[in-house]
Motif scaffolding. Structure first.
Motif, PDB file in Angstrom:
ATOM      1  N   LEU A 148       0.824  -1.203   0.000  1.00 53.44           N
ATOM      2  CA  LEU A 148       0.000   0.000   0.000  1.00 53.44           C
ATOM      3  C   LEU A 148       0.863   1.260   0.000  1.00 53.44           C
ATOM      4  N   PRO A 149       0.351   2.334  -0.611  1.00 51.59           N
ATOM      5  CA  PRO A 149       1.100   3.596  -0.587  1.00 51.59           C
ATOM      6  C   PRO A 149       1.074   4.189   0.821  1.00 51.59           C
ATOM      7  N   ASP A 150       1.888   5.200   1.044  1.00 47.79           N
ATOM      8  CA  ASP A 150       1.920   5.850   2.362  1.00 47.79           C
ATOM      9  C   ASP A 150       0.700   6.742   2.563  1.00 47.79           C
ATOM     10  N   VAL A 151       0.277   7.399   1.504  1.00 47.18           N
ATOM     11  CA  VAL A 151      -0.926   8.240   1.536  1.00 47.18           C
ATOM     12  C   VAL A 151      -1.832   7.791   0.399  1.00 47.18           C
ATOM     13  N   LEU A 152      -3.094   7.557   0.712  1.00 42.37           N
ATOM     14  CA  LEU A 152      -4.056   7.092  -0.279  1.00 42.37           C
ATOM     15  C   LEU A 152      -5.205   8.078  -0.358  1.00 42.37           C
ATOM     16  N   GLN A 153      -5.391   8.675  -1.532  1.00 39.08           N
ATOM     17  CA  GLN A 153      -6.538   9.573  -1.717  1.00 39.08           C
ATOM     18  C   GLN A 153      -7.713   8.763  -2.236  1.00 39.08           C
ATOM     19  N   LEU A 154      -8.798   8.779  -1.487  1.00 40.90           N
ATOM     20  CA  LEU A 154     -10.007   8.050  -1.855  1.00 40.90           C
ATOM     21  C   LEU A 154     -11.148   9.025  -2.086  1.00 40.90           C
ATOM     22  N   ASP A 155     -12.079   8.642  -2.943  1.00 36.21           N
ATOM     23  CA  ASP A 155     -13.323   9.390  -3.012  1.00 36.21           C
ATOM     24  C   ASP A 155     -13.984   9.249  -1.648  1.00 36.21           C
ATOM     25  N   ALA A 156     -14.529  10.338  -1.123  1.00 38.21           N
ATOM     26  CA  ALA A 156     -15.078  10.311   0.234  1.00 38.21           C
ATOM     27  C   ALA A 156     -16.196   9.283   0.390  1.00 38.21           C
ATOM     28  N   SER A 157     -16.904   8.976  -0.693  1.00 35.40           N
ATOM     29  CA  SER A 157     -17.988   7.992  -0.597  1.00 35.40           C
ATOM     30  C   SER A 157     -17.445   6.567  -0.485  1.00 35.40           C
ATOM     31  N   GLU A 158     -16.172   6.353  -0.846  1.00 28.96           N
ATOM     32  CA  GLU A 158     -15.562   5.029  -0.763  1.00 28.96           C
ATOM     33  C   GLU A 158     -14.743   4.839   0.513  1.00 28.96           C
ATOM     34  N   MET A 159     -14.342   5.938   1.125  1.00 25.50           N
ATOM     35  CA  MET A 159     -13.500   5.864   2.313  1.00 25.50           C
ATOM     36  C   MET A 159     -14.083   4.998   3.432  1.00 25.50           C
ATOM     37  N   PRO A 160     -15.413   5.097   3.752  1.00 24.86           N
ATOM     38  CA  PRO A 160     -15.947   4.278   4.848  1.00 24.86           C
ATOM     39  C   PRO A 160     -15.757   2.777   4.653  1.00 24.86           C
ATOM     40  N   THR A 161     -15.787   2.310   3.413  1.00 24.00           N
ATOM     41  CA  THR A 161     -15.605   0.886   3.157  1.00 24.00           C
ATOM     42  C   THR A 161     -14.220   0.431   3.604  1.00 24.00           C
ATOM     43  N   PHE A 162     -13.204   1.221   3.266  1.00 23.49           N
ATOM     44  CA  PHE A 162     -11.840   0.903   3.665  1.00 23.49           C
ATOM     45  C   PHE A 162     -11.667   1.052   5.176  1.00 23.49           C
ATOM     46  N   VAL A 428     -25.297   6.639   6.324  1.00 26.09           N
ATOM     47  CA  VAL A 428     -25.305   5.192   6.038  1.00 26.09           C
ATOM     48  C   VAL A 428     -23.917   4.583   5.930  1.00 26.09           C
ATOM     49  N   GLY A 429     -22.877   5.411   5.992  1.00 25.09           N
ATOM     50  CA  GLY A 429     -21.518   4.895   5.975  1.00 25.09           C
ATOM     51  C   GLY A 429     -21.219   4.056   4.743  1.00 25.09           C
ATOM     52  N   ALA A 430     -20.645   2.875   4.992  1.00 33.80           N
ATOM     53  CA  ALA A 430     -20.217   2.007   3.902  1.00 33.80           C
ATOM     54  C   ALA A 430     -21.385   1.457   3.090  1.00 33.80           C
ATOM     55  N   GLN A 431     -22.615   1.630   3.594  1.00 31.65           N
ATOM     56  CA  GLN A 431     -23.788   1.138   2.858  1.00 31.65           C
ATOM     57  C   GLN A 431     -24.169   2.059   1.700  1.00 31.65           C
ATOM     58  N   TRP A 432     -23.471   3.206   1.587  1.00 32.60           N
ATOM     59  CA  TRP A 432     -23.836   4.153   0.531  1.00 32.60           C
ATOM     60  C   TRP A 432     -23.824   3.508  -0.855  1.00 32.60           C
ATOM     61  N   SER A 433     -22.861   2.648  -1.137  1.00 36.38           N
ATOM     62  CA  SER A 433     -22.787   2.051  -2.478  1.00 36.38           C
ATOM     63  C   SER A 433     -24.065   1.282  -2.792  1.00 36.38           C
ATOM     64  N   SER A 434     -24.641   0.601  -1.806  1.00 33.27           N
ATOM     65  CA  SER A 434     -25.892  -0.127  -2.025  1.00 33.27           C
ATOM     66  C   SER A 434     -27.050   0.841  -2.251  1.00 33.27           C
ATOM     67  N   VAL A 435     -27.070   1.921  -1.471  1.00 39.46           N
ATOM     68  CA  VAL A 435     -28.107   2.943  -1.632  1.00 39.46           C
ATOM     69  C   VAL A 435     -28.023   3.567  -3.017  1.00 39.46           C
ATOM     70  N   SER A 436     -26.799   3.868  -3.434  1.00 37.09           N
ATOM     71  CA  SER A 436     -26.600   4.504  -4.735  1.00 37.09           C
ATOM     72  C   SER A 436     -27.104   3.624  -5.874  1.00 37.09           C
ATOM     73  N   GLN A 461     -36.412  -1.948  -0.678  1.00 35.68           N
ATOM     74  CA  GLN A 461     -36.348  -3.385  -0.457  1.00 35.68           C
ATOM     75  C   GLN A 461     -34.991  -3.940  -0.868  1.00 35.68           C
ATOM     76  N   GLN A 462     -34.453  -3.379  -1.955  1.00 33.55           N
ATOM     77  CA  GLN A 462     -33.138  -3.805  -2.451  1.00 33.55           C
ATOM     78  C   GLN A 462     -32.045  -3.497  -1.427  1.00 33.55           C
ATOM     79  N   VAL A 463     -32.107  -2.286  -0.833  1.00 33.25           N
ATOM     80  CA  VAL A 463     -31.108  -1.914   0.163  1.00 33.25           C
ATOM     81  C   VAL A 463     -31.263  -2.770   1.426  1.00 33.25           C
ATOM     82  N   THR A 464     -32.506  -2.954   1.869  1.00 28.38           N
ATOM     83  CA  THR A 464     -32.762  -3.713   3.097  1.00 28.38           C
ATOM     84  C   THR A 464     -32.293  -5.159   2.976  1.00 28.38           C
ATOM     85  N   SER A 465     -32.544  -5.751   1.802  1.00 27.61           N
ATOM     86  CA  SER A 465     -32.188  -7.163   1.602  1.00 27.61           C
ATOM     87  C   SER A 465     -30.716  -7.350   1.293  1.00 27.61           C
ATOM     88  N   GLY A 466     -30.074  -6.269   0.858  1.00 33.51           N
ATOM     89  CA  GLY A 466     -28.665  -6.366   0.501  1.00 33.51           C
ATOM     90  C   GLY A 466     -28.436  -6.929  -0.881  1.00 33.51           C
TER      91      GLY A 466
END
Length: 467
Positions: A148-162, A428-436, A461-466
């Motif tokens: 991994l790099p020393d500094v990683l720039q992530l899109d803020a919507s992806e950061m919670p997953t990491f 929703v934190g890391a669940q944003w990708s499912s919501v999106s 229903q899609q978000v709730t069921s995963g």
């Protein structure tokens, strides 16, 4: 499976710059089966022609969209890396910042920043740039190989997953503070109460309008939904539509839907609420009036900007990353205002966009401390001002933003919009990708005939069921 290779993908047409990310086609699939052709988690589609909501430029071509990586897979890879420690021998005075600055201008601006920070900190800081749609997958490959790099720039919507997977170090643990950073922007870089990502600049959406077109029609800039619907209808003449926006089935479209959903009191925790349905019905009303093109459901934000610049739209919803292009067209007299709200007096709540600088959890404490110092330098007041002026974004630091506002008065409305904007992942934190993904499907269906209520009920229903 160990002998499989990544499927070849067409190269992005872009200006070549030394140091740009190398192609990924020769990388083994092995540990990343979700990215193989035919896997339902690998989503194909026509490409974007502009910055993603993080403000990074993406060039026109047909290629796969940003891959949605399951949290369980991220957790397994990152946990293995952290438990086994650093696996790559590194030069103790050479540090790497990985970002998505593949556009020549952004790559150069970041390079200039890193040269100044290298001199200030007495180390060598190298830049590695990866196309935005591939950044998360590339980071996971590097985690798998303990590089991994020393500094990683992530899109803020992806950061919670990491962060949820244990892959990032809280920045306050490394000595960085949030002094002079607005609460909304702190939340933008936070997950589960911990501050993991420092933003240098942020962006949001606003209403852009053709001043000459509105003046000629004797119309004021709209401030409410009713005014915008009426104004757009009056400005729709011949090949010109009153308004253009992106409702394409990708994150661009969701990014553009959020200010309508949030300003009406809806949010991502209950997609089937009346408030969310009313926001989607408003978009449908604009389509029914003929004020929006039917092609809206296919447009990216760059397509929207193209229509506006060509005179095919009198107003548009878009972001500051389009300003440089708008200014390149002679005779285009444009203005910017906050996105209209349901009723006078309501807050116009837009989405915060942009990247955040993070420190990956590599197990090397000393390097992590220096990585935090690099972030501190990159997000310093003067660096933020310079980067914001170059990129037409808004500095994250309040003091820097005050100076920036004086230097760019034409974008003052954007600064006002940022003041009330919020993060997509705040609730929703890391669940944003499912919501999106659920929202993308919902408004595509609703704008092509299905009722908003039915489309959004299915989305919830899609978000709730995963699924």
């Amino acid at each position: 499976m160990g002998g499989s290779t990544w499927p070849a993908t067409p190269d992005l047409p872009r200006r070549e710059t030394a140091g740009f990310a190398k192609g990924l086609d020769s990388q083994p699939v092995g540990a990343f089966p979700w990215a193989r052709p035919g896997n339902p988690l690998s989503r194909k589609g026509t490409t974007v022609t502009e910055p993603s909501p993080d403000g990074r430029i993406r060039r026109r071509s047909r290629r796969t969209r940003r891959i949605v990586v399951p949290l369980t897979v991220v957790s397994a890879i990152v946990a293995g890396t952290v438990l086994s420690g650093c696996g790559q021998q590194r030069d103790e005075d050479v540090y790497t910042v990985m970002n998505s600055s593949t556009d020549e201008s952004y790559h150069r601006w970041d390079g200039d920043t890193l040269k100044r920070c290298s001199k200030e900190l007495g180390v060598t800081i190298e830049q590695q740039s990866v196309p935005a749609a591939q950044l998360m997958t590339k980071a996971l490959r590097m985690a798998s190989s303990k590089s991994l790099p020393d500094v990683l720039q992530l899109d803020a919507s992806e950061m919670p997953t990491f962060a949820e997977a244990g892959g990032l170090i809280p920045l306050k643990d490394l000595g960085l503070t949030t002094t002079d950073i607005p609460e909304g922007i702190v939340d933008f870089g936070s997950f589960d109460g911990e501050y993991y990502g420092a933003a240098r600049t942020v962006n949001t959406l606003a209403l852009f309008y053709n001043k000459d077109t509105l003046d000629k029609a004797g119309l004021e800039v709209p401030t409410t939904w009713a005014e915008m619907q009426s104004t757009a209808k009056k400005l729709t003449q011949g090949k010109r539509y009153g308004l253009a926006l992106s409702a394409g089935g990708a994150e661009d479209g969701v990014f553009q839907f959020t200010p309508f959903m949030w300003s009406n009191g809806g949010d991502e925790t209950k997609l089937d609420s009346p408030e969310v349905a009313e926001a989607l019905d408003y978009w449908k009303a604009l389509l029914k009036d003929g004020s929006l093109s039917k092609s809206t459901v296919n447009w990216t934000q760059a397509d929207v900007n193209d229509q506006f610049m060509a005179g095919n739209a009198a107003m548009m919803i878009n972001g500051p990353w389009q300003v440089e292009t708008l200014n390149s067209k002679k005779g285009l007299n444009w203005g910017i205002a906050e996105i209209p709200v349901p009723e006078a007096g309501d807050d116009s709540v837009g989405p915060l966009g942009g990247g955040v600088l993070t420190v990956p959890n590599t197990g090397d404490t000393e390097r992590e401390k220096m990585a935090a110092k690099i972030i501190g330098c990159m997000s310093g007041e003067q660096e933020e001002i310079s980067y914001a002026i170059n990129s037409w974004m808004v500095p994250a630091n309040t003091k820097a933003a005050d100076i920036w506002r004086k230097k760019t008065p034409e974008l003052a409305a954007l600064a006002d919009q940022v003041a009330t904007a919020r993060s997509r992942t705040a609730k929703v934190g890391a669940q944003w990708s499912s919501v999106s993904l659920a929202l993308q499907s919902a408004f595509q269906s609703a704008l092509t005939g299905e009722s908003s209520e039915a489309a959004l009920k299915r989305a919830q229903q899609q978000v709730t069921s995963g699924n």
